[in-house]
Design a protein around this motif. Structure first.
Motif, PDB file in Angstrom:
ATOM      1  N   GLU A 119       0.818  -1.218   0.000  1.00 58.14           N
ATOM      2  CA  GLU A 119       0.000   0.000   0.000  1.00 58.14           C
ATOM      3  C   GLU A 119       0.849   1.265   0.000  1.00 58.14           C
ATOM      4  O   GLU A 119       0.437   2.299  -0.510  1.00 58.14           O
ATOM      5  CB  GLU A 119      -0.914  -0.012   1.228  1.00 58.14           C
ATOM      6  CG  GLU A 119      -1.868  -1.209   1.230  1.00 58.14           C
ATOM      7  CD  GLU A 119      -2.564  -1.407   2.567  1.00 58.14           C
ATOM      8  OE1 GLU A 119      -2.385  -0.581   3.486  1.00 58.14           O
ATOM      9  OE2 GLU A 119      -3.299  -2.409   2.700  1.00 58.14           O
ATOM     10  N   SER A 120       2.015   1.178   0.635  1.00 59.26           N
ATOM     11  CA  SER A 120       2.914   2.336   0.701  1.00 59.26           C
ATOM     12  C   SER A 120       4.278   1.810   1.152  1.00 59.26           C
ATOM     13  O   SER A 120       4.396   0.685   1.654  1.00 59.26           O
ATOM     14  CB  SER A 120       2.427   3.358   1.740  1.00 59.26           C
ATOM     15  OG  SER A 120       2.538   2.795   3.036  1.00 59.26           O
TER      16      SER A 120
ATOM     17  N   GLN B 293       4.163   1.235   5.008  1.00 61.99           N
ATOM     18  CA  GLN B 293       3.471  -0.007   5.389  1.00 61.99           C
ATOM     19  C   GLN B 293       4.348  -1.228   5.077  1.00 61.99           C
ATOM     20  O   GLN B 293       4.542  -2.108   5.911  1.00 61.99           O
ATOM     21  CB  GLN B 293       2.136  -0.105   4.633  1.00 61.99           C
ATOM     22  CG  GLN B 293       1.412  -1.428   4.777  1.00 61.99           C
ATOM     23  CD  GLN B 293       1.285  -2.181   3.439  1.00 61.99           C
ATOM     24  OE1 GLN B 293       2.030  -1.911   2.495  1.00 61.99           O
ATOM     25  NE2 GLN B 293       0.345  -3.104   3.372  1.00 61.99           N
TER      26      GLN B 293
ATOM     27  N   PHE C  21      -9.509  -1.466  -4.522  1.00 55.08           N
ATOM     28  CA  PHE C  21      -8.080  -1.156  -4.689  1.00 55.08           C
ATOM     29  C   PHE C  21      -7.395  -2.231  -5.541  1.00 55.08           C
ATOM     30  O   PHE C  21      -7.431  -3.414  -5.202  1.00 55.08           O
ATOM     31  CB  PHE C  21      -7.426  -1.072  -3.300  1.00 55.08           C
ATOM     32  CG  PHE C  21      -5.942  -0.849  -3.320  1.00 55.08           C
ATOM     33  CD1 PHE C  21      -5.392   0.268  -3.945  1.00 55.08           C
ATOM     34  CD2 PHE C  21      -5.088  -1.757  -2.698  1.00 55.08           C
ATOM     35  CE1 PHE C  21      -4.010   0.479  -3.941  1.00 55.08           C
ATOM     36  CE2 PHE C  21      -3.713  -1.554  -2.685  1.00 55.08           C
ATOM     37  CZ  PHE C  21      -3.184  -0.433  -3.316  1.00 55.08           C
TER      38      PHE C  21
ATOM     39  N   HIS D  76      -0.235  -7.470   8.670  1.00 58.25           N
ATOM     40  CA  HIS D  76      -0.335  -6.029   8.384  1.00 58.25           C
ATOM     41  C   HIS D  76      -0.022  -5.250   9.656  1.00 58.25           C
ATOM     42  O   HIS D  76      -0.377  -5.703  10.745  1.00 58.25           O
ATOM     43  CB  HIS D  76      -1.760  -5.710   7.891  1.00 58.25           C
ATOM     44  CG  HIS D  76      -1.883  -4.415   7.168  1.00 58.25           C
ATOM     45  ND1 HIS D  76      -1.812  -3.195   7.801  1.00 58.25           N
ATOM     46  CD2 HIS D  76      -2.067  -4.137   5.842  1.00 58.25           C
ATOM     47  CE1 HIS D  76      -1.955  -2.222   6.904  1.00 58.25           C
ATOM     48  NE2 HIS D  76      -2.107  -2.768   5.695  1.00 58.25           N
TER      49      HIS D  76
ATOM     50  N   ALA E 193      -6.245  -1.858   6.452  1.00 57.39           N
ATOM     51  CA  ALA E 193      -5.748  -2.520   5.235  1.00 57.39           C
ATOM     52  C   ALA E 193      -6.669  -2.231   4.053  1.00 57.39           C
ATOM     53  O   ALA E 193      -7.894  -2.176   4.197  1.00 57.39           O
ATOM     54  CB  ALA E 193      -5.645  -4.022   5.471  1.00 57.39           C
ATOM     55  N   LEU E 194      -6.083  -2.049   2.878  1.00 59.63           N
ATOM     56  CA  LEU E 194      -6.872  -1.763   1.672  1.00 59.63           C
ATOM     57  C   LEU E 194      -7.423  -3.045   1.057  1.00 59.63           C
ATOM     58  O   LEU E 194      -8.257  -3.000   0.156  1.00 59.63           O
ATOM     59  CB  LEU E 194      -6.024  -0.989   0.662  1.00 59.63           C
ATOM     60  CG  LEU E 194      -5.534   0.385   1.134  1.00 59.63           C
ATOM     61  CD1 LEU E 194      -4.737   1.080   0.025  1.00 59.63           C
ATOM     62  CD2 LEU E 194      -6.712   1.266   1.562  1.00 59.63           C
ATOM     63  N   SER E 195      -6.901  -4.209   1.497  1.00 58.93           N
ATOM     64  CA  SER E 195      -7.507  -5.480   1.080  1.00 58.93           C
ATOM     65  C   SER E 195      -7.217  -6.541   2.138  1.00 58.93           C
ATOM     66  O   SER E 195      -6.152  -6.533   2.760  1.00 58.93           O
ATOM     67  CB  SER E 195      -6.976  -5.932  -0.290  1.00 58.93           C
ATOM     68  OG  SER E 195      -5.596  -6.175  -0.243  1.00 58.93           O
TER      69      SER E 195
END
Ligand code: PEP
Ligand code: MN
Length: 348
Positions: free
Chosen positions: A105-106, A109, A139, A300, A306-308
């Motif tokens: 994600e980044s 992260q 996403f 995570h 979390a995006l997923s």
């Protein structure tokens, strides 16, 4: 057909057999093993005559293969394949732990999770840059930018990168930035992708399709191997059933079932296999207990953001606890590994 060379056959005798196969217009797949070399033949549309090969120097026997698969089979290679992923292995004595977020994600992260994964002693880092999402509005991953972050993770934390290719272009990119190509459940029968991965120098993690039978899964591996890439790891990640208490039904019986017919290593994915944070560790322990060669775990630094796949992602603390527990089970199981040997299973 499968040509089994004599235990004392020389390399030049094996090369001679390969040449005869190629001169006939077929493809030869030599697989040296601990006790003997086997050479698989593919590309023949007609049934081959065993006498073509039986009298060649160094040949012990020529076997007609009646099963639907050839290269994945124990006839081809009686001992388990050890797959090399960067500077780590899957299928050897050590339990392989592949851990990381569902998606990159980044940089922050990825680094926060990678730091914990490296500290845990795991050698393999996972994280999707191209995400196969059910909804096109969800996403989709950072794309090449995500792969660049992964290659930084590799440099900084000395971790080997496992990441998914959704298409053939994805394989081109992973060859630049990663160490292992993941083929996801939804793509298990994407035959052009399988063939492209089969032409890669990188090993492949082949997830089981959402409703794939054992044979369909093994034949998908065969698609990769037929192109010359024998570095394939199978991943059981659960299949779709009527059950509603889990996201998928994790089929732990797949591990001994694969062992019975194939030399390829198998890893268990209890994250997608359950979809629920609280079930991941118990099913990871069970996966090790049935003899899996490794685990793939989603972790995570902030699962709630979390995006997923946040619901199935472990926190860093939960992940550390999981590593401690699975290693304890593996210490008990590893000396019993003969229990999982196909020869013994056969006797039983
Ligand atoms: C993943 O590993 O994040 C993933 C999408 O897995 P699967 O293909 O098993 O659903
Ligand atoms: Mn995921």
């Amino acid at each position: 057909m499968l040509i089994v060379m004599k235990a004392d056959a020389t390399e030049s005798e094996s090369r001679g057999v390969v040449r005869v196969i190629q001169d006939l217009g077929y493809r030869a797949h030599p697989m040296p093993g601990a006790t003997r070399t086997a050479i698989g033949i593919t590309g023949n549309q007609v049934v081959l005559d065993t006498t073509h090969f039986e009298n060649l120097p160094g040949v012990a026997e020529a076997i007609r293969v009646s099963k639907p698969y050839k290269l994945i089979s124990l006839d081809m290679r009686p001992e388990k394949t050890i797959v090399q992923v960067g500077n780590a292995t899957i299928g050897g004595d050590e339990l392989a732990i592949i851990a990381g977020p569902c998606a990159i994600e980044s940089r922050e992260q990825a680094f926060a999770v990678a730091e914990a994964v490296a500290r845990s002693g795991a050698r393999l880092f996972r994280g999707g840059a191209f995400k196969p999402r059910t909804s096109p509005y969800a996403f989709q991953g950072l794309g090449e930018e995500g792969l660049k972050i992964l290659s930084e993770v590799r440099e900084i934390y000395d971790l080997n990168i496992v990441t998914e290719a959704l298409d053939e272009y994805g394989v081109d990119l992973i060859e630049r930035y990663g160490d292992m190509i993941q083929i996801g459940a939804r793509n298990m029968q994407n035959f052009s992708l399988l063939r492209r991965a089969g032409r890669s120098h990188l090993p492949v993690l082949l997830k089981r399709g959402l409703s794939a039978t054992l044979d369909e899964w093994l034949l998908a591996a065969e698609y990769i191997m037929i192109e010359g890439n024998y570095q394939v790891v199978l991943c059981e990640r659960g299949v779709r059933t009527f059950a509603q208490h889990t996201r998928n039904t994790l089929d732990l019986a797949a591990v001994p079932a694969v062992r019975q017919v194939s030399h390829l290593p198998v890893v268990i994915d209890p994250s997608h296999g359950t979809g629920k944070n609280y079930m991941v560790t118990p099913l990871a322990l069970a996966g090790v207990a049935v003899g899996a060669d490794g685990l793939i775990i989603e972790v995570h630094n902030q699962p709630e953001r979390a995006l997923s796949d946040g619901a199935q992602s472990l926190t860093l603390e939960q992940y550390n606890q999981l590593v401690y527990e699975v290693k304890s089970i593996h210490r008990v199981i590893a000396p019993l590994s003969d229990v999982f040997s196909p020869a013994l299973a056969y006797q039983i």
